[in-house]
Design an enzyme around this catalytic site. Structure first.
Site, PDB file in Angstrom:
ATOM      1  N   LEU A  19       0.820  -1.285   0.046  1.00  0.00           N
ATOM      2  CA  LEU A  19       0.038   0.009  -0.111  1.00  0.00           C
ATOM      3  C   LEU A  19       1.001   1.182  -0.071  1.00  0.00           C
ATOM      4  O   LEU A  19       0.435   2.373  -0.616  1.00  0.00           O
ATOM      5  CB  LEU A  19      -1.058   0.001   1.098  1.00  0.00           C
ATOM      6  CG  LEU A  19      -2.365  -0.970   1.006  1.00  0.00           C
ATOM      7  CD1 LEU A  19      -2.979  -0.727   2.541  1.00  0.00           C
ATOM      8  CD2 LEU A  19      -3.181  -0.048  -0.107  1.00  0.00           C
ATOM      9  N   PRO A 191      12.462  -0.503  17.975  1.00  0.00           N
ATOM     10  CA  PRO A 191      12.129  -1.545  16.941  1.00  0.00           C
ATOM     11  C   PRO A 191      12.661  -0.709  15.642  1.00  0.00           C
ATOM     12  O   PRO A 191      13.202  -1.345  14.929  1.00  0.00           O
ATOM     13  CB  PRO A 191      10.833  -1.986  17.080  1.00  0.00           C
ATOM     14  CG  PRO A 191      10.284  -1.785  18.373  1.00  0.00           C
ATOM     15  CD  PRO A 191      11.008  -0.285  18.770  1.00  0.00           C
ATOM     16  N   CYS A 384     -16.202 -17.300 -11.357  1.00  0.00           N
ATOM     17  CA  CYS A 384     -15.516 -18.322 -11.508  1.00  0.00           C
ATOM     18  C   CYS A 384     -15.999 -19.625 -11.104  1.00  0.00           C
ATOM     19  O   CYS A 384     -17.096 -20.204 -11.513  1.00  0.00           O
ATOM     20  CB  CYS A 384     -14.274 -18.096 -10.975  1.00  0.00           C
ATOM     21  SG  CYS A 384     -12.932 -19.547 -11.658  1.00  0.00           S
ATOM     22  N   ARG A 466      -9.499 -24.098 -14.342  1.00  0.00           N
ATOM     23  CA  ARG A 466      -8.842 -25.190 -14.923  1.00  0.00           C
ATOM     24  C   ARG A 466     -10.145 -25.918 -15.252  1.00  0.00           C
ATOM     25  O   ARG A 466      -9.983 -27.164 -15.968  1.00  0.00           O
ATOM     26  CB  ARG A 466      -8.113 -25.952 -13.617  1.00  0.00           C
ATOM     27  CG  ARG A 466      -7.650 -27.291 -13.963  1.00  0.00           C
ATOM     28  CD  ARG A 466      -6.983 -27.842 -13.021  1.00  0.00           C
ATOM     29  NE  ARG A 466      -5.405 -27.307 -13.105  1.00  0.00           N
ATOM     30  CZ  ARG A 466      -4.932 -26.430 -12.270  1.00  0.00           C
ATOM     31  NH1 ARG A 466      -5.675 -26.292 -11.200  1.00  0.00           N
ATOM     32  NH2 ARG A 466      -3.572 -25.930 -11.960  1.00  0.00           N
ATOM     33  N   HIS A 513     -12.803 -13.239 -13.863  1.00  0.00           N
ATOM     34  CA  HIS A 513     -12.546 -12.379 -12.537  1.00  0.00           C
ATOM     35  C   HIS A 513     -12.755 -11.055 -12.895  1.00  0.00           C
ATOM     36  O   HIS A 513     -11.632 -10.365 -13.137  1.00  0.00           O
ATOM     37  CB  HIS A 513     -11.119 -12.864 -11.982  1.00  0.00           C
ATOM     38  CG  HIS A 513     -11.366 -14.156 -11.479  1.00  0.00           C
ATOM     39  ND1 HIS A 513     -11.585 -14.555  -9.976  1.00  0.00           N
ATOM     40  CD2 HIS A 513     -10.898 -15.366 -12.060  1.00  0.00           C
ATOM     41  CE1 HIS A 513     -11.419 -15.933  -9.858  1.00  0.00           C
ATOM     42  NE2 HIS A 513     -11.170 -16.296 -10.978  1.00  0.00           N
ATOM     43  N   GLU A 515     -13.097  -8.744 -10.802  1.00  0.00           N
ATOM     44  CA  GLU A 515     -12.704  -7.815  -9.776  1.00  0.00           C
ATOM     45  C   GLU A 515     -11.046  -7.261 -10.020  1.00  0.00           C
ATOM     46  O   GLU A 515     -10.526  -6.391  -9.602  1.00  0.00           O
ATOM     47  CB  GLU A 515     -12.531  -8.644  -8.687  1.00  0.00           C
ATOM     48  CG  GLU A 515     -11.624  -9.858  -8.448  1.00  0.00           C
ATOM     49  CD  GLU A 515     -12.311 -11.295  -8.797  1.00  0.00           C
ATOM     50  OE1 GLU A 515     -12.046 -12.283  -8.378  1.00  0.00           O
ATOM     51  OE2 GLU A 515     -13.109 -11.043  -9.842  1.00  0.00           O
TER      52      GLU A 515
END
Length: 565
Positions: A19, A191, A384, A466, A513, A515
Site C-alpha cells: 500500500l 524497533p 469463476c 482449470r 474474474h 474484480e
C-alpha cells in the site's frame, strides 16, 4: 533515464509495504509523472499460483496471464500502470532463470554464485520493467522483512543498483513499526532504530522512513527517530492506521512525502503541482456515502483470511462508490450452510455473491446459497467457481438433472455439467497450466450482461480456471430457462450465464474474474450494477414491509417480502 524508489520493510511483516508503494505511485502520477512498479518476493515458489490462499492470500492475475502477488492488485488500483509477468519476480523464478542460462552455457563455464550472478539477474529484472522508457519512476518493493535470510540477495541487489544509479537517481524508503506499549502508555521507537541499523549494516541507508502506528507520532518522537536513524526530520513520515486504504495517499501528501521524493530525485522541472481533487472526493464518498447502504453476503471457501479475496472486497467498495453507497460485506463460510437452517442465515442480506475457489470443500453450501438466491429473487453474482456452481444448481433444481455435478468434485457424476478444460485433459502439472490472462468474450444482444457493459458487443476479461462448462449441456439448460449471454470469440468457452429479468431481477455469473480490472476511480460495471441491484432489492423489501399490516410485517422475512415484488 528512469529514477528508482526501493521500498523495504522492517520489524514485522504485513506492515503495508504494498500500500505504501502504491500510494507513492499514486502521488507521483498526481504530479504528472509516469510510474511503474515491481514486486520482488523472497519465497522459492516460481509464482504464487499453487500456494494456499490461507498462506499467501489472493493470487492476482495480469492481462498476460501471470499469477502474481496480491500487491500487484494494489499497484493497478492506485495507479495507471499496466502490469505483466515482468512486474513480479520471486527467488524461485530468479534462480530458475539463472539455472536455465547456466544450462545453455551463457556463463561460459564460470562458477555461478549469488554475487554477482543472482544479484545481476535481480537488477536486470528491475531495469527491464521500463527498458523502453515507459516510466519516469520505477518503484520496487522488496517482500519480506529486513533481517530475513531469504531477502538478502534482493537487498544486496538494490544496494548495488543504488550505487550504480547514483544518489540523485535512487531513493530508499523503509516501512517500519512504532508500537504502542500499553503498560508504559507510550509509543516505542527502539524497533525502528534496530530495523534501520540492520539495514545500514548491509550497506543501505534509508532516505525516508514510513512509521506505522495506531496513533499519531509526536514532534518529539519524530525528532528522536530522525536523530537515531540518521534521516531528516521531514523524512520521518507518520503512517498511522486509517479507516480506508484510499486515504493513505492523502495522509502522505499532507506530510509532504511527494514533494520530498520529487526534490530528492531532482524531478522538480518535470513534475507538476499535485491534483488530488478526484481522490479526495473518492475518500469522502467512501466515508460518508449520501445514498445509503446495502448488505451483501460473500459465501466462500477462504473467508477466514480476507486477503484471499482482496480484489473482490475492493471491487465491491468500488461498486458502492459508483452508486454513492456503503457496502456492508458479511463473510460466510460455505460449510456453515450445510444444515437445514441455511435459508435463515441468508435472509438479512440484499444480495449474495459466490467467488472463485478450488476443491470440493464447501461446494454444497455454495449451491444452497445459489438456490436460495434464485428462489427468492435475491440478486446473485457468481464469479469463476460461482458460475460453475450456479450451472450445477440450475441443472439439478430447474432441469431435474439429478446428481449433476462438476468432475472436479465427482468424477463419476452422471451429468458432468462442468468438466476439466479440454486442453488440459492429459496435463497433470498444476503450476501455470490453467486458462490464464485476458481473453475476449462476445456478449449476446438483449442480455443483462450486454446492458451492464454499456451495449458493448465484445469485452476482454481476465481468467484463472482449470474447469469449464460442458457444451453438451447447453441445450437442456437453455430449454430450462438459463441464458448463455457470453461466450469466447470461437464459441468454445461459455463465459457468462444469467436468468431472464422476467424471472429474476439480477442473476448473473461469469467464468472470468472482473474484480481484477476494477479501480476506485473506474469501478467495474458488473460490480456497479450488482451493488445497484442489491440496493434496489433493499428498497423493494422495505417498501413491501411498510405496506403490510403491522402485526403481519413484524414477523415477515426478507424472502417473503422479495416474492411480493
Amino acid at each position: 533515464m528512469p529514477k528508482y524508489i526501493f521500498v523495504t520493510g522492517g520489524v514485522v511483516s504485513s506492515l503495508g509495504k504494498g500500500l505504501a508503494a502504491s500510494s507513492i505511485g499514486c502521488l507521483l502520477e498526481a504530479r504528472g509523472l509516469r510510474v511503474t512498479l515491481i514486486k520482488l518476493d523472497p519465497y522459492i515458489n516460481v509464482d504464487p499460483g499453487t500456494m494456499s490462499p490461507f498462506q499467501h492470500g489472493e493470487v492476482f492475475v495480469t492481462d498476460d496471464g501471470a499469477e502474481t502477488d496480491l500487491d500487484l492488485g494494489h499497484y493497478e488500483r492506485f495507479t495507471h500502470a499496466h502490469l505483466s509477468k515482468a512486474n513480479n519476480w520471486t527467488t524461485g523464478r530468479i534462480y530458475l532463470s539463472v539455472l536455465e542460462k547456466e544450462r545453455r552455457g551463457d556463463y561460459l563455464g564460470k562458477t555461478i554464485q549469488v554475487i554477482p550472478h543472482i544479484t545481476n539477474e535481480i537488477m536486470e529484472a528491475i531495469r527491464s520493467v521500463t527498458a523502453n522508457g515507459e516510466a519516469d519512476v520505477v518503484i520496487a518493493e522488496i517482500g519480506g522483512t529486513v533481517g530475513d535470510i531469504e531477502s538478502l540477495p534482493f537487498l544486496e541487489a538494490i544496494r548495488q543498483l543504488g550505487n550504480e544509479e547514483g544518489r540523485e537517481n535512487a531513493l530508499f524508503v523503509h516501512v517500519t513499526l512504532v508500537p504502542y506499549i500499553a503498560a508504559a502508555g507510550e509509543l516505542k521507537t527502539k524497533p525502528t532504530q534496530h530495523s534501520v541499523r540492520e539495514l545500514r549494516e548491509i550497506g543501505i541507508a534509508p532516505d525516508i522512513l514510513l512509521c506505522r502506528s495506531d496513533r499519531p507520532l509526536s514532534h518529539d518522537l519524530r525528532s528522536k527517530i530522525a536523530l537515531f536513524c540518521n534521516v531528516k526530520e521531514s523524512a520521518v513520515i507518520s503512517a498511522q492506521d486509517v479507516d480506508t486504504i484510499y486515504d493513505v495517499p492523502l495522509t502522505f501528501h499532507d506530510q509532504g512525502l511527494d514533494e520530498l521524493i520529487v526534490s530528492s530525485l531532482q524531478l522538480n522541472e518535470v513534475a507538476v503541482q499535485t491534483d488530488l481533487s478526484e481522490w479526495r472526493k473518492l475518500v469522502s464518498t467512501v466515508r460518508e456515502p449520501s445514498a445509503g447502504e446495502t448488505g451483501i453476503a460473500i459465501v466462500g471457501k477462504y473467508v477466514e483470511l480476507e486477503d484471499s479475496y482482496k480484489s473482490l472486497r475492493e471491487a465491491l467498495t468500488h461498486g458502492g462508490i459508483a452508486n454513492n453507497l456503503r457496502v456492508n460485506v458479511r463473510w460466510i463460510e460455505s460449510e456453515e450452510l450445510m444444515d437445514d437452517d441455511s435459508d435463515s442465515r441468508l435472509r438479512d442480506f440484499d444480495a449474495i455473491l459466490v467467488p472463485g475457489g478450488f476443491g470440493k470443500r464447501g461446494v454444497e453450501g455454495m449451491i444452497r446459497a445459489i438456490s436460495y438466491a434464485r428462489r427468492t429473487r435475491t440478486p446473485y453474482f457468481g464469479i469463476c467457481l460461482g458460475m460453475q456452481t450456479a450451472s450445477v444448481e440450475f441443472a439439478r433444481n430447474a432441469c431435474d438433472l439429478k446428481d449433476a455435478d462438476s468432475t472436479e468434485f465427482n468424477v463419476e457424476t452422471p451429468h458432468p455439467i462442468i468438466f476439466k478444460l479440454r486442453d488440459l485433459v492429459d496435463v497433470e502439472q498444476l503450476g501455470g497450466t490453467m486458462r490464464l490472462g485476458a481473453w475476449p468474450c462476445l456478449l449476446s444482444e438483449g442480455s443483462l450482461a450486454r446492458e451492464v457493459y454499456g451495449g458493448a458487443e465484445e469485452i476482454s476479461e481476465r481468467h484463472r480456471h482449470r474447469y469449464e462448462f460442458n457444451p453438451a449441456y447447453r441445450a437442456p439448460l437453455e430449454k430450462g430457462g438459463l441464458i448463455f449471454s457470453g461466450a469466447s470469440a470461437d464459441q468454445k468457452f461459455i463465459e457468462i450465464i444469467e436468468l431472464s429479468r422476467d424471472e429474476h431481477p439480477w442473476f448473473l455469473a461469469c467464468q472470468f474474474h472482473p474484480e481484477f480490472k476494477s479501480k476506485p476511480l473506474a469501478p467495474h460495471p458488473l460490480f456497479a450494477s450488482f451493488v445497484h441491484a442489491a440496493f434496489q432489492n433493499r428498497l423493494h423489501t422495505e417498501a413491501a414491509v411498510e405496506q403490510m399490516p403491522e402485526p403481519e410485517s413484524a414477523g415477515i422475512d426478507r424472502a417473503a417480502a422479495a416474492s411480493e415484488n
